[in-house]
Each structure stands twice: as structure tokens, then as C-alpha cells.
Design a protein around this motif. Structure first.
Motif, PDB file in Angstrom:
ATOM      1  N   TYR A 114     -15.643  44.071  -4.143  1.00 18.23           N
ATOM      2  CA  TYR A 114     -15.166  45.258  -3.698  1.00 18.23           C
ATOM      3  C   TYR A 114     -15.123  46.612  -4.478  1.00 18.23           C
ATOM      4  O   TYR A 114     -15.053  46.137  -5.780  1.00 18.23           O
TER       5      TYR A 114
ATOM      6  N   THR B 262     -25.877  44.372   0.498  1.00 16.74           N
ATOM      7  CA  THR B 262     -27.149  43.773   0.562  1.00 16.74           C
ATOM      8  C   THR B 262     -28.066  44.414   1.795  1.00 16.74           C
ATOM      9  O   THR B 262     -29.056  43.765   1.879  1.00 16.74           O
TER      10      THR B 262
ATOM     11  N   TYR C 255     -22.200  43.758  -2.878  1.00 13.21           N
ATOM     12  CA  TYR C 255     -21.877  44.067  -1.345  1.00 13.21           C
ATOM     13  C   TYR C 255     -22.955  44.923  -0.616  1.00 13.21           C
ATOM     14  O   TYR C 255     -22.892  45.014   0.622  1.00 13.21           O
TER      15      TYR C 255
ATOM     16  N   GLY D 276     -19.286  36.246  -5.109  1.00 12.65           N
ATOM     17  CA  GLY D 276     -19.662  36.374  -3.634  1.00 12.65           C
ATOM     18  C   GLY D 276     -20.324  35.285  -3.127  1.00 12.65           C
ATOM     19  O   GLY D 276     -20.283  35.003  -2.153  1.00 12.65           O
TER      20      GLY D 276
ATOM     21  N   ARG E   7     -14.476  37.907  -1.907  1.00 12.24           N
ATOM     22  CA  ARG E   7     -14.683  39.341  -1.649  1.00 12.24           C
ATOM     23  C   ARG E   7     -14.800  40.074  -2.854  1.00 12.24           C
ATOM     24  O   ARG E   7     -14.434  40.125  -3.887  1.00 12.24           O
TER      25      ARG E   7
END
Length: 233
Positions: A105, A63, A61, A98, A103
Motif C-alpha cells: 500500500y 494490477t 497493487y 504481495g 498487503r
């Protein structure tokens, strides 16, 4: 007949490990792509016979900090959509999830060390059965929601999603079965700050390696050999 495997690598110390010789034995020519310096967007998603996405220290995540992760997810989305053989390990598994819109996380616990994974009923009929009850290397604190297209193959005490398959062409594992003894020593030696943070004794990890590594190496060889043999022609 020589086949091509494109290996998406995020860190030189987190490499193919024991999966490399299995790929070579199965006739694959290996192309290592350093995603931190090479343009992943220039890779034809469907061209290679196999794409392997390895682990990394970043989160799937993150990014903004690591924009190449979005390009990897674009490649994986197109490749999975084309039902082309794909293997994800740890971060690679998270990127696959993803890419399919799920999701990814930070989880509630950090898993570092040899832990057991338990195969689901579907996993017991898959190559993942070779890891059932075999302590494997875990080194992650992130997790993901299972893609709706996926079949859950294994879980652990801390995380339900440890391995999944999509059809007969894609496999993802959250754990690190590829880790050789040399890789493990590098990770332990380089990871002292992280180990201290989680009150983990590096020498205890080395002792566990002496006990558990040989069985994991054999399980990895059997599982990935079987999976490669079962890929669609």
C-alpha cells in the motif's frame, strides 16, 4: 559451472546496476525479461538458478493497469514455495510480499534520496549488515506488511520494513543498493517533476551522491556477494 539468473525488469532505466557484475563474477548467465512485453506466465518458476525482480514506477497493487504484475506474483509465489533462490529490489520486494498474501500500500511519506537503514538483530547476522548505517538510495512511497514467513533484517526512520529474508534462499530489499552513479544521474535528470513535487533539490541529490555513493557501492558488492555465496547448492 554456468548458472542462469532470470531478471524481471520493469523499466530499462531501473536495471541490475552494480548487482550485474557480482552475478557474472559468481558464474551466472543473465537473462533479462522485459515483463511489460514478454509473457511472464511462460517462465518455469523453478527452472532458473536465481530470479531477480527489479524496481519500477508502478505500485505492486496496480494490477488492473499493469496485469503483468499478477503474473509476476504467481511466479514468485510458486518459486518461494519451492524454496528457489529469489531476490527482490524495491517493487520486487513489494511483489514478493504481495505474492505471499500481504498487503502492499501507499505509505505516509515519500522517500527520495540517500537514507540510512539500520539492521535488526537478525540483520546484523546477515549480509544486510554491510548496509548498517550506510546511506543508501531510497526512491519509494509504497510499503508492505511483513510476510509471516519472513525475518525482518532492516528498518529506516520512515518505514519499518526495509529488508527481509525467507530462509536462506530469498532476500528482499526496499531500498536501491544497486544504483550506480550513472543510474542515479538518469533518475535525477528524468525525475525533475517528481522532485519538484516533493521540494527536493536535484543538485543537492548530486552532492549527496558524491559523498555517499562509493560506500554504498562497496556495501552492495559485499552484501550480494556474501548472499550469493550462502545460497543453498
Amino acid at each position: 559451472m554456468t548458472r542462469t539468473a532470470v531478471i524481471l525488469q520493469h523499466d530499462p532505466s531501473i536495471h541490475l546496476g552494480n548487482i550485474g557484475p557480482v552475478l557474472v563474477e559468481h558464474g551466472y548467465d543473465l537473462r533479462i525479461v522485459d515483463v511489460t512485453t514478454e509473457d511472464v506466465a511462460a517462465i518455469d518458476p523453478a527452472e532458473a538458478d536465481l530470479v531477480v525482480v527489479l524496481g519500477g514506477e508502478m505500485g505492486a497493487y496496480q494490477t488492473d493497469e499493469f496485469p503483468f504484475l499478477d503474473r509476476e506474483k504467481d511466479l514468485l509465489r510458486a518459486r518461494i514455495g519451492a524454496q528457489r533462490p529469489t531476490l527482490g529490489v524495491c517493487l520486487g520486494a513489494q511483489l514478493m510480499a504481495g505474492a505471499l498474501g500481504e498487503r502492499v500500500y501507499k505509505g505516509e511519506t515519500m522517500q527520495i534520496g540517500y537514507r540510512r537503514v539500520e539492521a535488526t538483530d537478525a540483520g546484523a547476522e546477515s549480509p544486510i549488515r554491510h548496509f548498517d548505517g550506510v546511506p543508501v538510495v531510497e526512491w519509494h512511497g509504497d510499503t508492505f506488511e511483513l510476510p509471516k514467513e519472513a525475518t525482518l533484517l532492516a528498518s529506516s526512520s520512515d518505514y519499518s520494513n526495509e529488508a527481509f529474508a525467507i530462509g536462506d534462499f530469498a532476500l528482499a530489499v526496499q531500498f536501491h543498493p544497486e544504483v550506480t552513479d550513472e543510474m542515479h544521474e538518469t533518475w535525477v535528470s528524468d525525475g525533475y517533476n517528481e522532485l519538484d513535487e516533493h521540494a527536493i533539490d536535484p543538485d543537492a541529490m548530486r552532492r549527496d551522491r558524491e559523498v555517499y555513493s562509493a560506500a554504498m557501492q562497496e556495501a552492495s558488492r559485499r552484501a550480494f556477494s556474501e548472499w550469493l555465496d550462502g545460497l543453498p547448492a
